[in-house]
Design a protein around this motif. Structure first.
Motif: not given
Length: 235
Positions: A44-46, A55-56, A76-79, A84-87
């Motif tokens: 997630l941190s990338h 937060r993500a 879609a639910e995971v996204e 809050p994270c990029t991409w």
């Protein structure tokens, strides 16, 4: 093949000692996550600031308390959970793919504690055989998690400082730099010392050796830095 310069161990140790003293080592670990949780957190941190990736991760765990739920949820639910994270549209399917692979390899236990019994290169190779897991993520998983295995992560600040010190060539990217910079460290360093080394170089990149306009005049390792000495001579 890019060949890296080989600095003297004495120079590496001097830089380590001076930066650790300058930024207040030993540094307390920021995480006590299990290795799988640290792995997902690292993914997630990338290219994401710590605040947003934190937060993500928190939202993901609140919505899906079990990693199997993340694996099996509609993408879609995971996204949405990691928005809050990029991409997030790229990271959501990647995380689910990693969880499927880990489940298959661990007999659905999702327990990665066995990595503690492996040599560092072997543990990193196991992690990097997972989809989308590179050197930085594997090292972060081993070092930052409760495993406390002495694998060296190289973030953008660490990478920049190492280049300017002449430890790696100017054109060597962060991925290949992991092996080169790891090889420069004493083999008997424990996890805390490797963590201090990474954190000290990262802090130096954040607080002095900036990407633009580095403050070379107050650098505690100016004597070891060809970039800084050349820059000051040119002014």
């Amino acid at each position: 093949m890019i060949k890296a310069p080989i600095p003297l161990l004495e120079d590496v140790l001097t830089v380590h000692e001076r930066l650790c003293a300058a930024y207040g080592a030993p540094f307390p670990y920021f995480s006590t996550k299990d290795p799988l949780s640290e792995l997902i957190s690292a993914l997630l941190s990338h290219r994401t600031k710590n605040r947003e990736s934190g937060r993500a991760y928190k939202q993901l765990r609140e919505r899906f308390p079990d990693w199997r739920q993340v694996r099996d949820a509609p993408v879609a639910e995971v996204e949405e959970a990691i928005a809050p994270c990029t991409w997030p549209e790229q990271k959501a399917p990647r995380i689910q793919a990693v969880l499927r692979e880990v489940g298959e390899r661990t007999g659905d236990t999702y327990d990665l504690e066995f990595l503690k019994e492996m040599a560092v290169p072997e543990a990193r190779a196991w992690l990097e055989s997972l989809s989308g897991v590179g050197p930085k993520t594997s090292a972060a998983t081993l070092l930052f998690s409760r495993l406390r295995i002495p694998a060296l992560p190289v973030d953008s600040h660490h990478h920049r400082v190492a280049q300017r010190l002449g430890w790696i060539p100017a054109k060597m990217g962060p991925g290949p730099a992991h092996a080169v910079l790891s090889a420069l460290l004493p083999a008997d360093w424990d996890a805390q010392t490797v963590y201090d080394h990474h954190e000290a170089l990262m802090y130096h990149g954040q607080r002095c050796c900036y990407f633009y306009q580095p403050d070379c005049a107050r650098c505690p390792v100016l004597a070891q830095c060809p970039f800084g000495k050349n820059r000051l001579r040119a002014e």
